[in-house]
Design an enzyme around this catalytic site. Structure first.
Site, PDB file in Angstrom:
ATOM      1  N   HIS A  89       0.006  -7.230  -0.750  1.00  0.00           N
ATOM      2  CA  HIS A  89      -0.603  -6.791   0.353  1.00  0.00           C
ATOM      3  C   HIS A  89       0.596  -7.618   1.422  1.00  0.00           C
ATOM      4  O   HIS A  89       1.277  -8.051   0.962  1.00  0.00           O
ATOM      5  CB  HIS A  89      -1.652  -7.193   0.987  1.00  0.00           C
ATOM      6  CG  HIS A  89      -2.643  -6.531  -0.113  1.00  0.00           C
ATOM      7  ND1 HIS A  89      -2.891  -4.736   0.460  1.00  0.00           N
ATOM      8  CD2 HIS A  89      -3.511  -6.531  -0.943  1.00  0.00           C
ATOM      9  CE1 HIS A  89      -3.670  -4.248  -0.388  1.00  0.00           C
ATOM     10  NE2 HIS A  89      -4.325  -5.428  -1.305  1.00  0.00           N
ATOM     11  N   GLU A 126      -6.487 -11.422   2.049  1.00  0.00           N
ATOM     12  CA  GLU A 126      -5.716 -11.584   0.462  1.00  0.00           C
ATOM     13  C   GLU A 126      -4.518 -11.497   0.853  1.00  0.00           C
ATOM     14  O   GLU A 126      -3.950 -11.835  -0.529  1.00  0.00           O
ATOM     15  CB  GLU A 126      -6.170 -10.305  -0.238  1.00  0.00           C
ATOM     16  CG  GLU A 126      -6.113  -9.605  -1.455  1.00  0.00           C
ATOM     17  CD  GLU A 126      -5.693  -8.109  -1.929  1.00  0.00           C
ATOM     18  OE1 GLU A 126      -5.371  -7.946  -2.997  1.00  0.00           O
ATOM     19  OE2 GLU A 126      -6.893  -7.179  -1.236  1.00  0.00           O
ATOM     20  N   HIS A 181      -2.736  -9.882  -6.643  1.00  0.00           N
ATOM     21  CA  HIS A 181      -4.495  -9.671  -5.509  1.00  0.00           C
ATOM     22  C   HIS A 181      -5.953 -10.191  -5.895  1.00  0.00           C
ATOM     23  O   HIS A 181      -5.786 -11.128  -6.720  1.00  0.00           O
ATOM     24  CB  HIS A 181      -4.620  -8.194  -6.400  1.00  0.00           C
ATOM     25  CG  HIS A 181      -4.078  -7.115  -5.464  1.00  0.00           C
ATOM     26  ND1 HIS A 181      -3.426  -6.418  -4.655  1.00  0.00           N
ATOM     27  CD2 HIS A 181      -2.430  -6.435  -6.487  1.00  0.00           C
ATOM     28  CE1 HIS A 181      -2.535  -5.461  -4.458  1.00  0.00           C
ATOM     29  NE2 HIS A 181      -1.946  -5.347  -5.672  1.00  0.00           N
ATOM     30  N   GLU A 263      -6.850  -8.799 -10.612  1.00  0.00           N
ATOM     31  CA  GLU A 263      -7.632  -9.272  -9.584  1.00  0.00           C
ATOM     32  C   GLU A 263      -7.982  -9.910  -9.789  1.00  0.00           C
ATOM     33  O   GLU A 263      -8.920 -10.642 -10.633  1.00  0.00           O
ATOM     34  CB  GLU A 263      -8.663  -8.171  -9.557  1.00  0.00           C
ATOM     35  CG  GLU A 263      -7.741  -6.927  -9.542  1.00  0.00           C
ATOM     36  CD  GLU A 263      -7.854  -6.416  -7.713  1.00  0.00           C
ATOM     37  OE1 GLU A 263      -7.767  -7.242  -6.671  1.00  0.00           O
ATOM     38  OE2 GLU A 263      -7.142  -5.073  -7.596  1.00  0.00           O
TER      39      GLU A 263
END
Length: 299
Positions: A89, A126, A181, A263
C-alpha cells in the site's frame, strides 16, 4: 494485507519484497476458503485482502516514516543477491481513490490498481507499518551484502499499482521478492501467514516456474518469522501451517521471479495490534523476514 487479499478487512540472487492484495498491495495476499474462514469476503478487497476503504470515514494519510540511513553494501553471505522489497500500500492512497480504483490486468482478470490497506482501531495504518518494517528489513539485508530494491519508498503520491509492483521485481531479476503486509481480519483472528502463488496460466500470467521456489521461500520465512517474533501461524487461515496459496493476486500472478506476500499479523485484533504498533516487535519481524530470506538464498 497484500493489496488484493481475500480477507474482509482488506488482503533483487534478487529478492523482491513486496513490504499485494494481509491488505496490503501488499490487485498489496484457494481465495474462497480463506474468505470464508476469515469472514472478510463481504467487503471490497485489495491485493492483500485489506479493505479498499479507510477504516474511518475521513481517515487521513499517515505521516511518512523517517527514513533510516542505508548501510554500505557489504561482502556478506548475500553478496551478489538481489532482493526486492514491496511495502504494501501507500499512505497517499487515502487521497487518491480515483487513481487506485482504476482496474489493471492481472492475467486472469482485472482488479483495482491498489487499496488503502487496513489499520488498527486506533488509526495506525498498514501503509505506515509496511514501510517501517521494510526499512528495517532493507538494513538487515544490506548488512549481509544483498542488493535491495524497493517497489516504492513513500515518495510517490499513490501506488504503484499491483502490476507495476510485479514488473519492478521482474525487471530487477530478483532472487526473491517479499511483499510486506498486515491483515485486517476479525478480532480474535491472530497470527501471521505467508501467501504463496498458485499455479496460474492465463493471459499474461504464468507462474509455473515460480511456484516451487516461492513455496520454499515462504516456508523459510514462516519458520524464521515465528522464531524471531515468538508469534504463531494464523489461527484463521492456512490450517495452522502459516501458509496460504492464492491465485487471485496480481502481484503473484504477474511475477516471473520467486515471490511471496507476508501478512505479519492482524491489525484489527487488539492483541496483535499491540505487537504491530511496537517498534521493538517490528524489529523482530524484520529480523524474521531477513533470516527467512537469507536461509532461502543461501540454500
Amino acid at each position: 494485507m497484500p493489496y488484493h487479499h481475500r480477507n474482509t478487512a482488506r488482503r533483487t540472487l534478487t529478492l523482491a519484497l513486496a513490504a499485494t492484495g494481509c491488505c496490503a498491495v501488499l490487485a498489496g495476499c484457494g481465495a474462497s476458503q480463506a474468505a470464508s474462514q476469515s469472514g472478510k469476503a463481504q467487503a471490497p478487497q485489495g491485493e492483500s485482502g485489506t479493505q479498499s476503504r479507510p477504516p474511518f470515514a475521513s481517515a487521513p494519510a499517515a505521516p511518512r516514516p523517517t527514513r533510516s540511513p542505508v548501510p554500505a553494501r557489504g561482502s556478506g553471505s548475500l553478496a551478489g543477491r538481489t532482493v526486492v522489497i514491496d511495502p504494501g500500500h501507500n499512505s497517499g492512497n487515502f487521497h487518491h481513490s480515483t487513481e487506485i480504483n482504476q482496474k489493471v490486468n492481472i492475467g486472469t482478470t482485472r482488479k483495482e490498481c491498489d487499496t488503502t490497506g487496513t489499520s488498527t482501531n486506533a488509526g495506525y495504518t498498514e501503509a505506515s507499518f509496511t514501510l517501517d518494517v521494510s526499512h528495517r528489513l532493507r538494513d538487515l539485508l544490506t548488512a549481509r551484502g544483498a542488493k535491495v530494491v524497493f517497489t516504492h519508498d513513500g515518495e510517490r503520491p499513490w501506488g504503484p499499482c499491483i502490476d507495476e509492483r510485479a514488473r519492478i521485481g521482474n525487471a530487477a531479476r530478483a532472487d526473491a521478492v517479499v511483499s510486506v503486509h498486515a491483515d485486517g481480519s476479525a478480532a480474535g483472528h491472530r497470527g501471521f501467514h505467508v501467501i504463496l502463488p498458485a499455479k496460474v496460466r492465463a493471459g499474461s500470467a504464468d507462474t509455473a516456474k515460480i511456484v516451487a521456489p516461492s513455496r520454499t521461500l515462504g516456508e523459510r520465512i514462516a519458520d524464521r518469522f515465528a522464531r524471531a517474533t515468538g508469534t504463531s501461524p494464523a489461527n484463521y487461515i492456512g490450517d495452522g501451517t502459516g501458509l496460504d496459496v492464492r491465485d487471485d493476486l496480481g502481484g503473484l500472478n504477474l511475477s516471473t521471479v520467486p515471490k511471496v506476500f507476508v501478512e505479519c499479523g492482524n491489525m484489527r485484533d487488539p492483541k496483535d495490534a499491540q505487537l504491530l504498533t511496537s517498534s521493538t516487535w517490528r524489529q523482530k519481524a524484520a529480523q524474521g523476514l531477513a533470516d527467512g530470506i537469507a536461509t532461502y538464498l543461501e540454500g
